[in-house]
Design a protein around this motif. Sequence first.
Motif, PDB file in Angstrom:
ATOM      1  N   ALA A 154      48.100  49.697  45.807  1.00 43.87           N
ATOM      2  CA  ALA A 154      48.044  48.293  46.210  1.00 43.87           C
ATOM      3  C   ALA A 154      49.276  47.523  45.736  1.00 43.87           C
ATOM      4  CB  ALA A 154      46.774  47.650  45.660  1.00 43.87           C
ATOM      5  N   GLU A 155      49.719  47.793  44.521  1.00 49.28           N
ATOM      6  CA  GLU A 155      50.894  47.090  43.984  1.00 49.28           C
ATOM      7  C   GLU A 155      52.171  47.500  44.717  1.00 49.28           C
ATOM      8  OE1 GLU A 155      50.745  47.991  39.847  1.00 49.28           O
ATOM      9  OE2 GLU A 155      49.333  46.357  39.381  1.00 49.28           O
ATOM     10  N   ARG A 156      52.232  48.766  45.160  1.00 47.20           N
ATOM     11  CA  ARG A 156      53.426  49.231  45.871  1.00 47.20           C
ATOM     12  C   ARG A 156      53.626  48.521  47.197  1.00 47.20           C
ATOM     13  NH1 ARG A 156      53.484  55.051  47.248  1.00 47.20           N
ATOM     14  NH2 ARG A 156      51.336  55.205  46.526  1.00 47.20           N
ATOM     15  N   CYS A 157      52.528  48.174  47.860  1.00 47.04           N
ATOM     16  CA  CYS A 157      52.655  47.539  49.182  1.00 47.04           C
ATOM     17  C   CYS A 157      52.311  46.051  49.145  1.00 47.04           C
ATOM     18  CB  CYS A 157      51.784  48.258  50.208  1.00 47.04           C
ATOM     19  SG  CYS A 157      50.034  48.331  49.794  1.00 47.04           S
ATOM     20  N   GLY A 158      52.152  45.480  47.946  1.00 43.37           N
ATOM     21  CA  GLY A 158      51.917  44.047  47.827  1.00 43.37           C
ATOM     22  C   GLY A 158      50.565  43.591  48.332  1.00 43.37           C
ATOM     23  N   GLN A 159      49.541  44.448  48.212  1.00 45.19           N
ATOM     24  CA  GLN A 159      48.202  44.084  48.659  1.00 45.19           C
ATOM     25  C   GLN A 159      47.281  43.917  47.452  1.00 45.19           C
ATOM     26  OE1 GLN A 159      47.767  43.313  51.897  1.00 45.19           O
ATOM     27  NE2 GLN A 159      49.929  43.837  52.163  1.00 45.19           N
ATOM     28  N   PHE A 160      45.981  43.940  47.660  1.00 47.33           N
ATOM     29  CA  PHE A 160      45.020  43.584  46.618  1.00 47.33           C
ATOM     30  C   PHE A 160      44.059  44.739  46.369  1.00 47.33           C
ATOM     31  CE2 PHE A 160      46.248  40.049  49.333  1.00 47.33           C
ATOM     32  CZ  PHE A 160      46.958  39.278  48.425  1.00 47.33           C
ATOM     33  N   TYR A 161      43.407  44.719  45.214  1.00 52.82           N
ATOM     34  CA  TYR A 161      42.544  45.848  44.868  1.00 52.82           C
ATOM     35  C   TYR A 161      41.413  45.408  43.949  1.00 52.82           C
ATOM     36  CZ  TYR A 161      45.035  45.765  40.386  1.00 52.82           C
ATOM     37  OH  TYR A 161      45.561  45.370  39.181  1.00 52.82           O
ATOM     38  N   VAL A 162      40.334  46.176  43.998  1.00 52.50           N
ATOM     39  CA  VAL A 162      39.227  46.070  43.047  1.00 52.50           C
ATOM     40  C   VAL A 162      38.987  47.489  42.544  1.00 52.50           C
ATOM     41  CG1 VAL A 162      36.777  45.571  42.721  1.00 52.50           C
ATOM     42  CG2 VAL A 162      38.158  44.104  44.202  1.00 52.50           C
ATOM     43  N   ASN A 163      39.259  47.738  41.264  1.00 53.40           N
ATOM     44  CA  ASN A 163      39.166  49.102  40.750  1.00 53.40           C
ATOM     45  C   ASN A 163      38.327  49.236  39.492  1.00 53.40           C
ATOM     46  OD1 ASN A 163      40.927  47.863  38.949  1.00 53.40           O
ATOM     47  ND2 ASN A 163      42.209  49.672  38.696  1.00 53.40           N
ATOM     48  N   ASN A 164      37.640  48.174  39.096  1.00 56.35           N
ATOM     49  CA  ASN A 164      36.830  48.263  37.879  1.00 56.35           C
ATOM     50  C   ASN A 164      35.346  48.031  38.159  1.00 56.35           C
ATOM     51  OD1 ASN A 164      36.578  48.539  34.959  1.00 56.35           O
ATOM     52  ND2 ASN A 164      36.058  46.368  34.975  1.00 56.35           N
ATOM     53  N   LEU A 193      31.608  42.867  41.955  1.00 53.95           N
ATOM     54  CA  LEU A 193      30.570  41.862  41.740  1.00 53.95           C
ATOM     55  C   LEU A 193      29.886  41.536  43.065  1.00 53.95           C
ATOM     56  CD1 LEU A 193      32.137  39.216  39.336  1.00 53.95           C
ATOM     57  CD2 LEU A 193      30.422  40.936  38.799  1.00 53.95           C
ATOM     58  N   GLY A 194      28.575  41.411  43.036  1.00 51.74           N
ATOM     59  CA  GLY A 194      27.866  41.022  44.253  1.00 51.74           C
ATOM     60  C   GLY A 194      28.326  39.663  44.735  1.00 51.74           C
ATOM     61  N   GLY A 195      28.685  39.571  46.021  1.00 54.06           N
ATOM     62  CA  GLY A 195      29.145  38.303  46.574  1.00 54.06           C
ATOM     63  C   GLY A 195      30.634  38.077  46.416  1.00 54.06           C
ATOM     64  N   MET A 196      31.376  39.127  46.061  1.00 50.35           N
ATOM     65  CA  MET A 196      32.821  38.957  45.861  1.00 50.35           C
ATOM     66  C   MET A 196      33.518  38.507  47.153  1.00 50.35           C
ATOM     67  SD  MET A 196      35.472  41.565  43.972  1.00 50.35           S
ATOM     68  CE  MET A 196      34.718  41.377  42.364  1.00 50.35           C
ATOM     69  N   LEU A 197      32.966  38.868  48.295  1.00 44.87           N
ATOM     70  CA  LEU A 197      33.512  38.402  49.570  1.00 44.87           C
ATOM     71  C   LEU A 197      32.622  37.349  50.211  1.00 44.87           C
ATOM     72  CD1 LEU A 197      34.781  41.727  51.219  1.00 44.87           C
ATOM     73  CD2 LEU A 197      36.102  40.022  49.984  1.00 44.87           C
ATOM     74  N   THR A 198      31.318  37.584  50.231  1.00 49.15           N
ATOM     75  CA  THR A 198      30.411  36.654  50.909  1.00 49.15           C
ATOM     76  C   THR A 198      30.262  35.339  50.152  1.00 49.15           C
ATOM     77  OG1 THR A 198      28.567  37.795  49.815  1.00 49.15           O
ATOM     78  CG2 THR A 198      29.101  38.464  52.065  1.00 49.15           C
ATOM     79  N   ASN A 199      30.510  35.351  48.847  1.00 44.46           N
ATOM     80  CA  ASN A 199      30.430  34.123  48.050  1.00 44.46           C
ATOM     81  C   ASN A 199      31.801  33.839  47.440  1.00 44.46           C
ATOM     82  OD1 ASN A 199      29.340  31.886  46.809  1.00 44.46           O
ATOM     83  ND2 ASN A 199      28.385  33.038  45.147  1.00 44.46           N
ATOM     84  N   TRP A 200      32.808  33.809  48.305  1.00 44.51           N
ATOM     85  CA  TRP A 200      34.185  33.676  47.838  1.00 44.51           C
ATOM     86  C   TRP A 200      34.441  32.348  47.128  1.00 44.51           C
ATOM     87  CZ3 TRP A 200      38.129  36.414  46.543  1.00 44.51           C
ATOM     88  CH2 TRP A 200      39.385  35.825  46.406  1.00 44.51           C
ATOM     89  N   THR A 201      33.708  31.306  47.464  1.00 44.09           N
ATOM     90  CA  THR A 201      33.906  29.997  46.821  1.00 44.09           C
ATOM     91  C   THR A 201      33.683  30.097  45.312  1.00 44.09           C
ATOM     92  OG1 THR A 201      33.119  28.909  48.834  1.00 44.09           O
ATOM     93  CG2 THR A 201      33.199  27.590  46.832  1.00 44.09           C
ATOM     94  N   THR A 202      32.582  30.752  44.915  1.00 45.51           N
ATOM     95  CA  THR A 202      32.285  30.909  43.487  1.00 45.51           C
ATOM     96  C   THR A 202      33.305  31.822  42.814  1.00 45.51           C
ATOM     97  OG1 THR A 202      29.929  30.630  43.961  1.00 45.51           O
ATOM     98  CG2 THR A 202      30.509  31.600  41.836  1.00 45.51           C
ATOM     99  N   VAL A 203      33.699  32.889  43.510  1.00 46.04           N
ATOM    100  CA  VAL A 203      34.685  33.821  42.956  1.00 46.04           C
ATOM    101  C   VAL A 203      36.021  33.118  42.731  1.00 46.04           C
ATOM    102  CG1 VAL A 203      36.032  35.892  43.460  1.00 46.04           C
ATOM    103  CG2 VAL A 203      33.590  35.865  43.929  1.00 46.04           C
TER     104      VAL A 203
END
Length: 330
Positions: A130-140, A143-153
């Motif tokens: 992800a760092e090589r191409c400038g994108q994002f990652y979740v590797n640890n 969390l529930g709602g990390m995308l569907t509840n993006w406001t809280t995140v």
Amino acid sequence: MRWGIIGARSLGRRTQPFSSYFCPDCIIWLSAGGEDNNRKKDKIMALPTFSMKQLMEAGVHFGHHTRRWNPLMTPYVYGVKDKIHIINLNKTAPLLHRALVALEAITAAGGKVLFVATKHQAKDIVKDAAERCGQFYVNNRWLGGMLTNWTTVSQSIRRLKKMESDIENAEKLGLTKKEVGVMTKEVEKLRDIFGGILDMHGTPQAMIVIDVPREMNAVREAKNLDIPTIAICDTNANPEMVDYPVPGNDDAARATQLYCDLFVDAILSGIEKRLGGAAGKKIESDMAAAVAEDYEADMKDKEARQKSKMTEARAERRGKLAEKAEKADK
């Protein structure tokens, strides 16, 4: 599309040819060796190429133990060896190419990509990719709602950034060593969770998943938000849950490294096209279209067979009930 047989591989007593796929309009040449890739470099676009030999050497064809499998992966299983399912690389190769084409098209249009892999052997590989191409990652941890509840995140991310700023300016703010220590521990915890998405600023346009059963919460959230999902599906996965399933080993570090390298090259190719003014260009592939049509046809045939079996079973049960009723009347 032209198909040719270039060799054979044996598995126990069974022998199956594995083919080289070449389509004049596609950006790929799959064969047992990599010599042809070097000959065609001047004609090939930036989309990454790979060979059947690379897939086999990385162990992509090794599935799970036969007791751990999902029947929906049956079309992609070649056979069994020592109670281990063997994945058919003849199915993996075109589906992987289809996923790379889609990934390139998404990034060429300015889309963001999220890598998701929380298993131990894939953590560092995914982070580096992800760092090589400038994108994002979740590797640890997901969390529930990390995308569907993006406001809280996003609020948690802002809080993390504020605490980091406060720690840097602790002397100016008059913070004690104890307060700094407490904040530092909390920052470390939050960094483990949100460290790879600090600058994402919204939901991504595509998601790459390495282990579908393990990351099922992430897959479901992406499905709810209609985010295209590219996933490595081992023999225990459900390929119907993702948009671009790639049958392959999701445990071996070498196989994961190969997938990530190809994904990174596809993303960089898309970014290069976008910077070159080709953002709105539609990327087409005869191989991808053929694979999609074959996959849909297989699914329709499978549903038709299941319906016919159910109909036959019902008719058989009704016949038995009628026989019992006749005997009772007599």
